[in-house]
Design a protein around this motif. Structure first.
Motif, short mmCIF file in Angstrom:
data_model
loop_
_atom_site.label_atom_id
_atom_site.label_comp_id
_atom_site.label_asym_id
_atom_site.label_seq_id
_atom_site.Cartn_x
_atom_site.Cartn_y
_atom_site.Cartn_z
N VAL A 1 0.84 -1.21 0.00
CA VAL A 1 0.00 0.00 0.00
C VAL A 1 0.87 1.25 0.00
O VAL A 1 0.62 2.21 -0.76
CB VAL A 1 -0.96 -0.02 1.21
N ALA A 2 1.92 1.28 0.84
CA ALA A 2 2.80 2.45 0.88
C ALA A 2 3.53 2.62 -0.46
O ALA A 2 3.73 3.76 -0.91
CB ALA A 2 3.80 2.30 2.02
N GLY A 3 3.89 1.51 -1.08
CA GLY A 3 4.56 1.60 -2.38
C GLY A 3 3.66 2.21 -3.44
O GLY A 3 4.10 3.04 -4.24
N ILE A 4 2.41 1.80 -3.44
CA ILE A 4 1.46 2.36 -4.41
C ILE A 4 1.21 3.83 -4.11
O ILE A 4 1.14 4.67 -5.03
CB ILE A 4 0.16 1.54 -4.42
N GLY B 1 7.50 7.65 7.83
CA GLY B 1 6.56 6.75 8.51
C GLY B 1 6.94 5.29 8.30
O GLY B 1 6.83 4.46 9.22
N LEU B 2 7.41 4.97 7.10
CA LEU B 2 7.85 3.60 6.83
C LEU B 2 9.09 3.23 7.65
O LEU B 2 9.23 2.09 8.09
CB LEU B 2 8.15 3.42 5.34
N ILE B 3 9.96 4.18 7.87
CA ILE B 3 11.14 3.93 8.70
C ILE B 3 10.69 3.56 10.12
O ILE B 3 11.16 2.57 10.70
CB ILE B 3 12.08 5.15 8.71
N LEU B 4 9.78 4.36 10.67
CA LEU B 4 9.28 4.07 12.02
C LEU B 4 8.53 2.73 12.05
O LEU B 4 8.68 1.95 12.99
CB LEU B 4 8.38 5.20 12.50
N ALA C 1 9.43 1.29 -0.82
CA ALA C 1 8.80 1.05 0.48
C ALA C 1 9.49 -0.12 1.20
O ALA C 1 9.77 -0.05 2.40
CB ALA C 1 7.32 0.77 0.31
N TRP C 2 9.80 -1.17 0.46
CA TRP C 2 10.46 -2.34 1.04
C TRP C 2 11.86 -1.98 1.55
O TRP C 2 12.24 -2.31 2.66
CB TRP C 2 10.53 -3.47 0.02
N VAL C 3 12.62 -1.28 0.71
CA VAL C 3 13.99 -0.90 1.07
C VAL C 3 13.97 0.04 2.27
O VAL C 3 14.82 -0.06 3.17
CB VAL C 3 14.69 -0.26 -0.15
#
Length: 165
Positions: A40-43, A87-90, A62-64
């Motif tokens: 979802v974050a990637g999209i 946000g993805l890092i957290l 997003a994965w990386v």
């Protein structure tokens, strides 16, 4: 030959660990959640950031970012893209902490089952030892009473023989 035995034991341990990990529903749910968040974050990155050229690039970024690898080949440049990446890092920090905790709980739980069995065996042995110890103490008390009685008889016999002389 010893090397083969150790390799076999290691493979057996790994298979048992895999089985135990797959039994853990919480672990499965957390991995599923991470996969959904990553897609979802990637999209979303693809939709809001001009530097992300395709949905697959967005998922890759997003994965990386979530795994803290940070290749830097696909990075967000817009404010909202960077905010989403933060946000993805957290999320990655929380997810991998949770993942590590769940694996640890699985391993510890496995060892506690084995430990519990060992503790029950030790308790049974301790019960048998206590019973035998009680028998020995009872026998010692009986022998002490008998010895005191014999000493008393000896003293009384010694006293009578002295009176006769």
């Amino acid at each position: 030959m010893r090397c083969l035995t150790e390799c076999y034991n290691a493979i057996q341990w790994g298979n048992n660990l895999k089985t135990d990990l797959f039994k853990s529903r919480n672990l499965g749910y957390s991995v599923l959640l991470a996969a959904i968040v990553t897609v979802v974050a990637g999209i979303l990155l693809f939709l809001i950031d001009p530097n992300i050229k395709s949905p697959l690039d967005g998922i890759w970024s997003a994965w990386v970012t979530t795994t803290h690898v940070g290749f830097g080949d696909v990075v967000p440049v817009s404010f909202f893209g960077r905010l989403l990446a933060a946000g993805l890092i957290l999320f990655g920090l929380v997810f991998f902490s949770l993942f590590t905790a769940l694996v640890s709980v699985t391993l510890i739980g496995r060892n506690l089952d084995t430990l519990g069995m060992d503790v029950r065996l030790i308790e049974q042995d301790a019960g048998r030892i206590q019973t035998r110890e009680d028998q020995i103490l009872s026998e010692l008390a009986r022998l002490h009473t008998r010895m005191a009685s014999l000493e008393q008889q000896m003293l009384s016999n010694t006293g009578q023989s002295q009176q006769m002389s």
